[in-house]
Design an enzyme around this catalytic site. Structure first.
Site, PDB file in Angstrom:
ATOM      1  N   THR A  27       0.876  -1.173   0.000  1.00 26.05           N
ATOM      2  CA  THR A  27       0.000   0.000   0.000  1.00 26.05           C
ATOM      3  C   THR A  27       0.913   1.222   0.000  1.00 26.05           C
ATOM      4  O   THR A  27       2.121   1.103   0.208  1.00 26.05           O
ATOM      5  CB  THR A  27      -0.894   0.053   1.262  1.00 26.05           C
ATOM      6  OG1 THR A  27      -0.077   0.322   2.416  1.00 26.05           O
ATOM      7  CG2 THR A  27      -1.654  -1.246   1.471  1.00 26.05           C
ATOM      8  N   ALA A  56       3.218  -1.045   4.774  1.00 26.56           N
ATOM      9  CA  ALA A  56       2.508   0.126   5.300  1.00 26.56           C
ATOM     10  C   ALA A  56       3.534   1.247   5.410  1.00 26.56           C
ATOM     11  O   ALA A  56       4.581   1.064   6.052  1.00 26.56           O
ATOM     12  CB  ALA A  56       1.913  -0.202   6.661  1.00 26.56           C
ATOM     13  N   ILE A  82       7.429  -2.417   7.074  1.00 27.34           N
ATOM     14  CA  ILE A  82       7.431  -0.952   7.184  1.00 27.34           C
ATOM     15  C   ILE A  82       8.053  -0.354   5.924  1.00 27.34           C
ATOM     16  O   ILE A  82       9.169  -0.699   5.537  1.00 27.34           O
ATOM     17  CB  ILE A  82       8.214  -0.509   8.440  1.00 27.34           C
ATOM     18  CG1 ILE A  82       7.602  -1.152   9.687  1.00 27.34           C
ATOM     19  CG2 ILE A  82       8.231   1.009   8.552  1.00 27.34           C
ATOM     20  CD1 ILE A  82       8.563  -1.208  10.875  1.00 27.34           C
ATOM     21  N   LYS A  83       7.287   0.564   5.307  1.00 27.93           N
ATOM     22  CA  LYS A  83       7.757   1.160   4.055  1.00 27.93           C
ATOM     23  C   LYS A  83       8.311   2.553   4.344  1.00 27.93           C
ATOM     24  O   LYS A  83       7.641   3.368   4.994  1.00 27.93           O
ATOM     25  CB  LYS A  83       6.554   1.256   3.109  1.00 27.93           C
ATOM     26  CG  LYS A  83       6.869   1.151   1.644  1.00 27.93           C
ATOM     27  CD  LYS A  83       5.544   1.146   0.887  1.00 27.93           C
ATOM     28  CE  LYS A  83       5.713   0.910  -0.569  1.00 27.93           C
ATOM     29  NZ  LYS A  83       4.446   1.088  -1.289  1.00 27.93           N
ATOM     30  N   VAL A  84       9.538   2.785   3.879  1.00 25.35           N
ATOM     31  CA  VAL A  84      10.152   4.107   4.073  1.00 25.35           C
ATOM     32  C   VAL A  84      10.630   4.627   2.719  1.00 25.35           C
ATOM     33  O   VAL A  84      11.005   3.839   1.850  1.00 25.35           O
ATOM     34  CB  VAL A  84      11.357   4.047   5.063  1.00 25.35           C
ATOM     35  CG1 VAL A  84      10.933   3.562   6.440  1.00 25.35           C
ATOM     36  CG2 VAL A  84      12.489   3.176   4.526  1.00 25.35           C
TER      37      VAL A  84
END
Ligand code: E4P
Length: 219
Positions: A27, A56, A82-84
């Site tokens: 997402t 996310a 975890i998306k960075v």
């Protein structure tokens, strides 16, 4: 090759999960905004449907707050990834979060040097955006080729998986598979396009028509 779906739409994810073809979900803030639903509740619901990684994305832009947000997102479920973003702060956050055992997807990658740094920072996934490069007349798949070469030169130290993102059509999927990319994330529409072929439809219609003429039934 793993197949992720690039959407935050629960109904679409449920439908695709039922096919048994889905390995994860990606997402981003735009996809969340499109649903009009609560971010953390949406991620929690997706994590209950799909057992693979669910990306996310943090929205802070400094590493300190990215880490705080990332940890909060990581508490939602064990399969949250975890998306960075691929900034210096994003890489710092990636290093810290991955060292603590979180899965991290470094997103918005548009160059081989960025991909190299993400792998050094311990990213679980690097997300090069092929469609957005093609949109500005730069060969997106060429970037995948370069990253695959770089990572394969250091198999003992660069363990990051190449997650081909910003996919626009089935040819992107086929080309990514030919290059040996680890993962592809596709919009639901593209996943459905992968299965269709007019000769399959035509052939099936003719088989069923002939079968009808026999008057037989299998059951
Ligand atoms: C990847 O994780 C992104 O969500 C996505 O692939 C972006 O694609 P777009 O360029 O179609 O927005």
């Amino acid at each position: 090759m793993k197949f992720f779906v690039d959407t935050a739409n629960i109904e679409e994810i449920q439908e695709l999960e039922a096919t048994g073809l889905l390995d994860g979900v990606t997402t981003n803030p735009s996809l969340i905004a499109k649903t009009g639903n609560d971010f953390k509740e949406t991620i929690a619901s997706i994590c209950k449907i799909v057992s693979g990684p669910v990306s996310a994305e943090v929205t802070a832009t400094d590493s300190e707050n990215m880490i705080i947000e990332g940890k909060r997102l990581g508490e939602i479920a064990t399969n949250v990834c975890i998306k960075v973003p691929l900034t210096l702060d994003g890489l710092k956050a990636c290093k810290s979060l991955s060292s603590e055992g979180f899965q991290v997807n470094v997103t918005l990658c548009f160059s081989p040097s960025q991909a190299l740094l993400a792998a050094k920072a311990g990213a679980t996934f690097i997300s090069p955006f092929v469609g957005r490069l093609d949109d500005i007349s730069i060969d997106g798949m060429g970037l995948i080729d370069e990253i695959m070469t770089i990572y394969s030169n250091y198999p003992d130290t660069l363990k990051t998986e190449v997650l081909v993102a910003s996919v626009r059509h089935p040819l992107h999927v086929v080309e990514a598979a030919k290059l040996g990319a680890d993962v592809i994330t596709v919009p639901p529409k593209v996943l459905k396009m992968l299965v269709s072929h007019p000769l399959t439809d035509k052939g099936l219609a003719s088989f069923l028509e002939d079968w009808e003429k026999t008057g037989q039934k299998i059951l």
